[in-house]
Write an enzyme that holds these catalytic residues in place. Sequence first.
Site, short mmCIF file in Angstrom:
data_model
loop_
_atom_site.label_atom_id
_atom_site.label_comp_id
_atom_site.label_asym_id
_atom_site.label_seq_id
_atom_site.Cartn_x
_atom_site.Cartn_y
_atom_site.Cartn_z
N ASN A 1 0.86 -1.19 0.00
CA ASN A 1 0.00 0.00 0.00
C ASN A 1 0.90 1.24 0.00
O ASN A 1 1.53 1.55 1.01
CB ASN A 1 -0.89 -0.04 1.26
CG ASN A 1 -1.71 1.22 1.43
OD1 ASN A 1 -1.78 2.07 0.54
ND2 ASN A 1 -2.34 1.34 2.59
N LYS B 1 0.06 4.29 -0.30
CA LYS B 1 -0.60 5.47 0.32
C LYS B 1 -0.41 6.72 -0.56
O LYS B 1 -0.32 6.60 -1.77
CB LYS B 1 -0.08 5.66 1.75
CG LYS B 1 -0.19 4.36 2.57
CD LYS B 1 0.03 4.55 4.04
CE LYS B 1 -0.13 3.20 4.74
NZ LYS B 1 0.01 3.27 6.18
N HIS C 1 -9.38 1.05 5.21
CA HIS C 1 -8.07 1.20 5.86
C HIS C 1 -8.24 2.11 7.07
O HIS C 1 -9.05 3.05 7.05
CB HIS C 1 -7.06 1.78 4.87
CG HIS C 1 -5.67 1.77 5.43
ND1 HIS C 1 -5.22 2.75 6.27
CD2 HIS C 1 -4.65 0.90 5.27
CE1 HIS C 1 -3.96 2.47 6.62
NE2 HIS C 1 -3.60 1.35 6.03
N GLU D 1 -6.60 4.53 8.16
CA GLU D 1 -6.44 5.96 7.89
C GLU D 1 -7.72 6.55 7.31
O GLU D 1 -8.07 7.69 7.59
CB GLU D 1 -5.23 6.17 6.95
CG GLU D 1 -3.92 5.96 7.71
CD GLU D 1 -2.80 5.37 6.88
OE1 GLU D 1 -2.85 5.42 5.64
OE2 GLU D 1 -1.85 4.84 7.49
N GLU E 1 -5.13 -5.02 10.86
CA GLU E 1 -4.10 -4.01 11.03
C GLU E 1 -4.32 -3.24 12.33
O GLU E 1 -5.12 -2.29 12.37
CB GLU E 1 -4.13 -3.02 9.87
CG GLU E 1 -3.91 -3.67 8.51
CD GLU E 1 -3.35 -2.68 7.51
OE1 GLU E 1 -2.24 -2.90 7.02
OE2 GLU E 1 -4.01 -1.66 7.24
N GLY F 1 2.78 2.17 10.66
CA GLY F 1 3.70 3.28 10.45
C GLY F 1 4.45 3.69 11.71
O GLY F 1 5.06 4.75 11.75
N SER G 1 3.71 -2.28 10.28
CA SER G 1 5.17 -2.33 10.46
C SER G 1 5.77 -3.68 10.07
O SER G 1 6.73 -4.15 10.70
CB SER G 1 5.55 -1.94 11.88
OG SER G 1 5.15 -0.61 12.16
P1 PGA Z 1 3.06 0.15 7.61
O1 PGA Z 1 1.58 0.38 7.05
O2 PGA Z 1 3.58 -1.12 7.02
O3 PGA Z 1 3.83 1.36 7.16
O4 PGA Z 1 2.96 0.08 9.10
C1 PGA Z 1 0.70 -0.71 6.91
C2 PGA Z 1 -0.61 -0.25 6.33
O5 PGA Z 1 -1.06 0.86 6.63
O6 PGA Z 1 -1.23 -0.99 5.54
#
Ligand code: PGA
Length: 250
Positions: free
Chosen positions: A9, A11, A94, A96, A166, A172, A212
């Site tokens: 992803n 983003k 997601h 976010e 997640e 992140g 992560s």
């Molecule tokens: P990340 O993000 O691997 O940077 O923690 C995962 C995601 O948001 O799908």
Amino acid sequence: MRRPFIAGNWKMTQSRAEAVALAQGIVSQQGKTEIEVAIAPPSVYLDAVSQVTKGSAVGLSAQNMYHEANGAFTGEISASMLLDLSCKYVILGHSERRHILGETDADVNRKVHAALAAGLVPIVCVGETLAEREAGNTKSVVQQQFDGSLAGLSNEQMSDVVIAYEPVWAIGTGKVATPDQAEEVHADLRKLLETRYNSNVAAAVRIQYGGSVKPDNAAELLGQPNIDGALVGGASLKVDSFLGIIAAAK
Ligand code: PGA
């Protein structure tokens, strides 16, 4: 047997040139294997990246879509538009989008139905915040998101869905869930699939872990019985680290 599935992803990152170069780097080194692989560039670069992924072993995913088929919805993108750009998958719900853009389970549910009706594979994200985990509510939060986001699907439709667990506190942040923490939630999700649908659906649906994931922690996570792949953010933005995670899935 569930086919392991690793998705990147991207983003809201990359320029057009960077997106094309990243896709080229991944496609050139990723042959057809037992691992399913997809990348999700920003929607404005889907067309450019689709020229790179066309005919390759790397599938194309969108990061979001709108549930209506077409019409006066300024700024939105429909499932059929994504199909037109050769997308096979769409990430929905997601964290976010849930926490920054205010998407609800009902919103996600409408999108899941529209994606499936159009023939896209939805990657539906669920996961608790740190406060919810610390309050001991992980199981109930994830169950509520599962029930709300996936309401009204037939067994057949549910079998096509990919779930991504997640934990919001791991996205992140560099703070990865331990394999035991992740496996516990994945096993709960598998049980939900069995009680809400049936054992065939539970056996078929892939549940990715996200938060992560890096090449050096991927093998242990992916080695858990109910973890069938990864949804990768930061580590999907470098060819080597993304390929390292795919290698760890083998
Ligand atoms: P990340 O993000 O691997 O940077 O923690 C995962 C995601 O948001 O799908």
